[in-house]
Design an enzyme around this catalytic site. Structure first.
Site, PDB file in Angstrom:
ATOM      1  N   LYS A 189       2.137  -8.246  -1.484  1.00  0.00           N
ATOM      2  CA  LYS A 189       2.236  -8.723  -2.742  1.00  0.00           C
ATOM      3  C   LYS A 189       1.264  -9.648  -3.177  1.00  0.00           C
ATOM      4  CE  LYS A 189       5.879  -5.542  -4.373  1.00  0.00           C
ATOM      5  NZ  LYS A 189       7.093  -5.402  -4.815  1.00  0.00           N
ATOM      6  N   ARG A 194      11.358  -3.350   2.329  1.00  0.00           N
ATOM      7  CA  ARG A 194      10.365  -2.279   2.136  1.00  0.00           C
ATOM      8  C   ARG A 194       8.828  -2.827   2.479  1.00  0.00           C
ATOM      9  NH1 ARG A 194       7.006  -0.917  -2.079  1.00  0.00           N
ATOM     10  NH2 ARG A 194       6.974   1.254  -2.589  1.00  0.00           N
TER      11      ARG A 194
HETATM   12  C1  7PM Z   1       0.328  -0.841  -6.638  1.00  0.00           C
HETATM   13  C2  7PM Z   1       0.905  -2.207  -6.942  1.00  0.00           C
HETATM   14  C3  7PM Z   1       0.967   0.123  -5.999  1.00  0.00           C
HETATM   15  C4  7PM Z   1       2.309  -2.318  -6.415  1.00  0.00           C
HETATM   16  C5  7PM Z   1       2.161  -0.065  -5.267  1.00  0.00           C
HETATM   17  C6  7PM Z   1       2.730  -1.242  -5.597  1.00  0.00           C
HETATM   18  C7  7PM Z   1       8.593  -1.546  -5.211  1.00  0.00           C
HETATM   19  C8  7PM Z   1       8.927  -0.276  -5.388  1.00  0.00           C
HETATM   20  C9  7PM Z   1       6.879  -0.380  -5.448  1.00  0.00           C
HETATM   21  C10 7PM Z   1       9.795  -2.801  -4.700  1.00  0.00           C
HETATM   22  C11 7PM Z   1      11.210  -0.773  -4.732  1.00  0.00           C
HETATM   23  C12 7PM Z   1       4.201  -1.715  -3.832  1.00  0.00           C
HETATM   24  C13 7PM Z   1       4.172  -1.334  -5.125  1.00  0.00           C
HETATM   25  N1  7PM Z   1       7.236  -1.818  -5.079  1.00  0.00           N
HETATM   26  N2  7PM Z   1      10.447   0.116  -5.017  1.00  0.00           N
HETATM   27  N3  7PM Z   1       8.073   0.165  -5.626  1.00  0.00           N
HETATM   28  N4  7PM Z   1      11.039  -2.161  -4.585  1.00  0.00           N
HETATM   29  N5  7PM Z   1      12.545  -0.297  -5.026  1.00  0.00           N
HETATM   30  O1  7PM Z   1       3.721  -2.674  -3.323  1.00  0.00           O
HETATM   31  O2  7PM Z   1       9.433  -3.857  -4.557  1.00  0.00           O
HETATM   32  O3  7PM Z   1       4.341  -0.680  -3.180  1.00  0.00           O
HETATM   33  S1  7PM Z   1       5.237  -0.267  -5.955  1.00  0.00           S
END
Ligand code: 7PM
Length: 280
Positions: free
Chosen positions: A210, A245
């Site tokens: 992130k 995750r």
């Molecule tokens: C672009 C930016 C693509 C951010 C994907 C993301 C989370 C999640 C995501 C989280 C839970 C990523 C994010 N982040 N579900 N879905 N917790 N529960 O980094 O922090 O995959 S999408």
């Protein structure tokens, strides 16, 4: 939940920030999901909506077209799959294709049908906090006290789930790192993560690659954020986060295993001491 779990991330989106969108191809997504499973992931999270700050939601048809074949193929090969979606119809199709966990960044608040379907399905659910919508969430987020505001929101969503027939034992909670939060908010949420155990549910932490990592460090590109990811993962583990995750399953498991080994050595000292006390 007596040992930490790792959830591998498979984004089936054309513009996913952390892998340059190179998993849009479903064959590639399936291969990556399988590799994560073989590397020891406890679940593989399949998502077809890019929730990158500023992004728009794909159409329902597009989201289904992205995720259903991937869920089906992974589940058919014995992989435990969670479906990362805000839409009831996607939850339903993914469950029919073999998904066994629902992961909703809107904590089942986007559609009344999502809460109803989750209840009817009997599947475990992950409820995440997000302030606003992905399109606008990073525009000057403000909180009275970020930890208490997120806590109160998650407590309200747990109540909504219980009212809909989803028992607390089926719920996992997530503070939503990066979803409508500044770097300072994210750091404070991780620092005070243990407070969320007061809600009585396992906690999931999603920090992998992130942008807060680059902002606190030296502006690294997403694929160069593994060290920061592991540091934040261990910070969360230390505060009791049960599910992590991550994109890099093998590396996260190595970090977690060593952390746990150190903690276990301490516990055995304490046990030896306690036994010594009993004998006397
Ligand atoms: C672009 C930016 C693509 C951010 C994907 C993301 C989370 C999640 C995501 C989280 C839970 C990523 C994010 N982040 N579900 N879905 N917790 N529960 O980094 O922090 O995959 S999408």
């Amino acid at each position: 939940m007596d040992r930490p779990s790792v959830m591998g991330i498979v984004n089936v989106t054309p513009d996913s920030f952390s892998d340059g969108g190179d998993r849009f191809d479903s064959g590639r997504a399936i291969a990556d999901g399988l590799a994560m499973w073989e590397a020891g992931a406890d679940f593989v999270d399949v998502g077809g909506e890019s929730t990158r700050p500023g992004s728009e939601q794909p159409s329902l048809e597009e989201e289904l077209r992205r995720v259903v074949p991937v869920v089906k193929a992974l589940a058919a090969q014995g992989v435990r799959v969670s479906i990362d979606t805000r839409r009831a119809a996607v939850m339903e199709e993914a469950a029919a294709a073999g998904a066994s966990i629902i992961n909703d960044i809107s904590a089942l608040s986007s559609e009344p049908e999502a809460l109803q379907f989750a209840a009817k399905s009997g599947l475990p659910v992950i409820l995440m906090h997000m302030r606003g919508e992905p399109r606008t969430m990073q525009e000057a987020p403000h909180y009275e006290d970020v930890v208490l505001d997120v806590y109160d929101y998650l407590a309200e969503r747990v109540r909504a789930c219980e009212a809909a027939g989803i028992s607390r034992s089926r719920i996992c909670l997530d503070p939503g790192i990066g979803f409508g939060k500044t770097v300072a908010h994210n750091l404070e949420l991780i620092n005070r993560l243990a407070i969320f155990h007061g809600l009585g549910c396992p906690l999931l932490l999603g920090v992998s690659r992130k942008s807060m990592i680059a902002k606190v460090s030296r502006g690294e590109e997403p694929k160069e954020r593994l060290p920061g990811t592991l540091a934040l993962t261990l910070a969360g583990l230390h505060r009791g986060a049960q599910i992590h995750r991550v994109h890099d399953v093998e590396q996260a498991l190595q970090a977690i295993t060593l952390w746990e080994a150190v903690e276990a050595a301490g516990a055995s000292d304490a046990r030896t001491f306690a036994e010594g006390q009993e004998i006397r």
